[in-house]
Design a protein around this motif. Structure first.
Motif, PDB file in Angstrom:
ATOM      1  N   ILE A   1      63.761  48.366  21.215  1.00 35.83           N
ATOM      2  CA  ILE A   1      62.535  49.144  21.087  1.00 35.83           C
ATOM      3  C   ILE A   1      62.772  50.361  20.198  1.00 35.83           C
ATOM      4  O   ILE A   1      61.893  50.759  19.423  1.00 35.83           O
TER       5      ILE A   1
ATOM      6  N   THR B   1      61.449  42.578  20.823  1.00 35.21           N
ATOM      7  CA  THR B   1      62.360  42.921  21.922  1.00 35.21           C
ATOM      8  C   THR B   1      62.785  41.705  22.741  1.00 35.21           C
ATOM      9  O   THR B   1      63.696  41.824  23.567  1.00 35.21           O
ATOM     10  N   ARG B   2      62.162  40.563  22.506  1.00 31.94           N
ATOM     11  CA  ARG B   2      62.465  39.380  23.320  1.00 31.94           C
ATOM     12  C   ARG B   2      62.936  38.174  22.518  1.00 31.94           C
ATOM     13  O   ARG B   2      63.290  37.156  23.106  1.00 31.94           O
ATOM     14  N   SER B   3      62.944  38.263  21.207  1.00 36.93           N
ATOM     15  CA  SER B   3      63.325  37.113  20.389  1.00 36.93           C
ATOM     16  C   SER B   3      64.832  36.949  20.382  1.00 36.93           C
ATOM     17  O   SER B   3      65.590  37.924  20.422  1.00 36.93           O
TER      18      SER B   3
ATOM     19  N   ALA C   1      51.633  45.979  18.508  1.00 41.58           N
ATOM     20  CA  ALA C   1      51.946  45.821  19.928  1.00 41.58           C
ATOM     21  C   ALA C   1      52.565  44.451  20.208  1.00 41.58           C
ATOM     22  O   ALA C   1      53.619  44.346  20.857  1.00 41.58           O
ATOM     23  N   VAL C   2      51.934  43.401  19.704  1.00 39.06           N
ATOM     24  CA  VAL C   2      52.477  42.054  19.932  1.00 39.06           C
ATOM     25  C   VAL C   2      53.794  41.873  19.184  1.00 39.06           C
ATOM     26  O   VAL C   2      54.731  41.242  19.685  1.00 39.06           O
TER      27      VAL C   2
ATOM     28  N   ILE D   1      56.082  44.220  18.420  1.00 37.36           N
ATOM     29  CA  ILE D   1      57.167  44.917  19.131  1.00 37.36           C
ATOM     30  C   ILE D   1      57.566  44.135  20.375  1.00 37.36           C
ATOM     31  O   ILE D   1      58.760  44.019  20.706  1.00 37.36           O
ATOM     32  N   TRP D   2      56.594  43.570  21.068  1.00 39.52           N
ATOM     33  CA  TRP D   2      56.909  42.738  22.238  1.00 39.52           C
ATOM     34  C   TRP D   2      57.769  41.546  21.839  1.00 39.52           C
ATOM     35  O   TRP D   2      58.753  41.213  22.504  1.00 39.52           O
ATOM     36  N   ARG D   3      57.432  40.880  20.738  1.00 37.70           N
ATOM     37  CA  ARG D   3      58.224  39.740  20.272  1.00 37.70           C
ATOM     38  C   ARG D   3      59.593  40.180  19.790  1.00 37.70           C
ATOM     39  O   ARG D   3      60.603  39.492  20.005  1.00 37.70           O
TER      40      ARG D   3
END
Length: 285
Positions: free
Chosen positions: A134, A280-282, A273-274, A276-278
C-alpha cells in the motif's frame, strides 16, 4: 594360475582411535559477535519510496522518450501560434497550447510507473524491499502527481516565454490577464489526467491494455454520448472531456461541480481504489 586375495581387517582399537574420530568431525562453527548499536525500528522512509518511483518514471528509456515527445509537440504548437495571426494571442491561449499535450500524454507516464513492475519484472525487488504494498502504491501516485506539478510549472514558464517573444519580435499587444482560478483549473486538468493514468495502470497491470483502454474507453463514451440521444444526459455527468472543460474558464457553477465530481469518481477514484486493492493482493512472479 592361482590368484591370492589379501584382506585387511581393522581392529576395534584402531576404529576407536581418538585422532581418527577427531579428524572425521567437522570444525565447530563460531557464532559472530553481536553488532553494537541501536536496532532500526522503522522501515523504508516514504520519501525514499517516492524518490525511487520518480527515478523509475524519468530515468528510463520509455519515460525519457515520452517527455521528449511532449516537448516536441509543445514546441510545434508554440511555433504555429507564434506565426499564426501575427502571433496575436493572449497568455491564456499560449498556456492552453502548452497544457493540452501534457494533459493527453503525461498519463501514459503514470501508467508505465505502475505496469513496469510486471512488464519488466521488477516487482520482486520492489515488494521484497518494501513488503507493505500500500505504501508503494501511494508512492507511485504521489510521484506521478509530482511529475504533473513540475510539468505544469514548465508549461506556464514556456507559455510566458512564448508570449513575451511574440510581444518583442512580432509587436503584438501584451495580454497577460489570466485569473488565478484559471491557473488552478488548468493544473487540475493535468493532475486529474495523471491520476487517472495511474489508476488504469494499477487496474490492468499491463502496459498495452492500460494504454488502449485509457484512450479508447473515454473516447468511445464521448462519441456514444454525442450520438445516442438517451445517453446525452448521462454523458453530461460522466464524460470527463465535457466536465473538465469549464476548468479552463476558472468558474464552475454548482451543477458543473457536481458533474465534475461524478465523472472524477467514475474515471479516477474508482480505478484507483480497485487498482490499489488489486496491487496489494496480486501474486508477483
Amino acid at each position: 594360475m592361482t590368484t591370492t586375495t589379501t584382506s585387511t581387517t581393522s581392529t576395534p582399537a584402531a576404529q576407536a582411535s581418538p585422532k581418527h574420530t577427531e579428524s572425521a568431525l567437522p570444525a565447530r562453527a563460531t557464532v559472530p559477535a553481536r553488532i553494537s548499536g541501536e536496532r532500526p525500528t522503522t522501515g523504508v522512509p516514504f520519501t525514499r519510496l517516492v524518490h525511487v518511483e520518480l527515478r523509475k518514471m524519468l530515468d528510463t528509456r520509455a519515460g525519457r522518450w515520452l517527455l521528449i515527445g511532449i516537448a516536441a509537440i509543445i514546441a510545434v504548437a508554440l511555433t504555429i501560434m507564434f506565426f499564426n495571426n501575427g502571433g496575436q494571442h493572449s497568455f491564456g491561449d499560449y498556456l492552453q497550447a502548452t497544457t493540452m499535450p501534457m494533459a493527453i500524454i503525461l498519463p501514459v507516464v503514470g501508467i508505465l510507473a505502475v505496469t513496469s513492475e510486471w512488464s519488466q519484472r521488477t516487482g520482486l525487488v520492489t515488494f521484497g524491499l518494501e513488503p507493505r504494498r500500500i505504501r508503494v502504491a501511494w508512492a507511485k501516485l504521489v510521484s506521478a502527481l509530482g511529475v504533473g506539478v513540475g510539468a505544469f510549472a514548465l508549461a506556464v514558464a514556456l507559455a510566458g516565454i512564448a508570449h513575451q517573444a511574440a510581444i518583442t519580435f512580432r509587436g503584438i499587444d501584451a495580454d497577460w490577464s489570466i485569473g488565478g482560478l484559471v491557473l488552478l483549473g488548468a493544473a487540475g486538468y493535468v493532475l486529474l489526467g495523471v491520476a487517472q493514468g495511474v489508476g488504469f495502470g494499477m487496474l490492468f497491470k499491463n502496459t498495452p491494455a492500460a494504454i488502449v483502454v485509457y484512450f479508447v474507453l473515454p473516447t468511445a463514451w464521448s462519441i456514444l454520448g454525442s450520438m445516442v440521444s438517451w445517453l446525452r444526459t448521462a454523458s453530461e455527468w460522466l464524460d470527463m472531456n465535457q466536465t473538465m472543460n469549464p476548468l479552463f474558464q476558472g468558474s464552475l457553477t454548482g451543477e458543473q461541480w457536481t458533474h465534475l465530481g461524478a465523472s472524477v469518481a467514475l474515471w479516477v477514484v474508482l480505478p484507483l481504489a480497485v487498482g490499489i486493492w488489486r496491487l496489494t493482493r496480486s501474486e508477483v512472479k
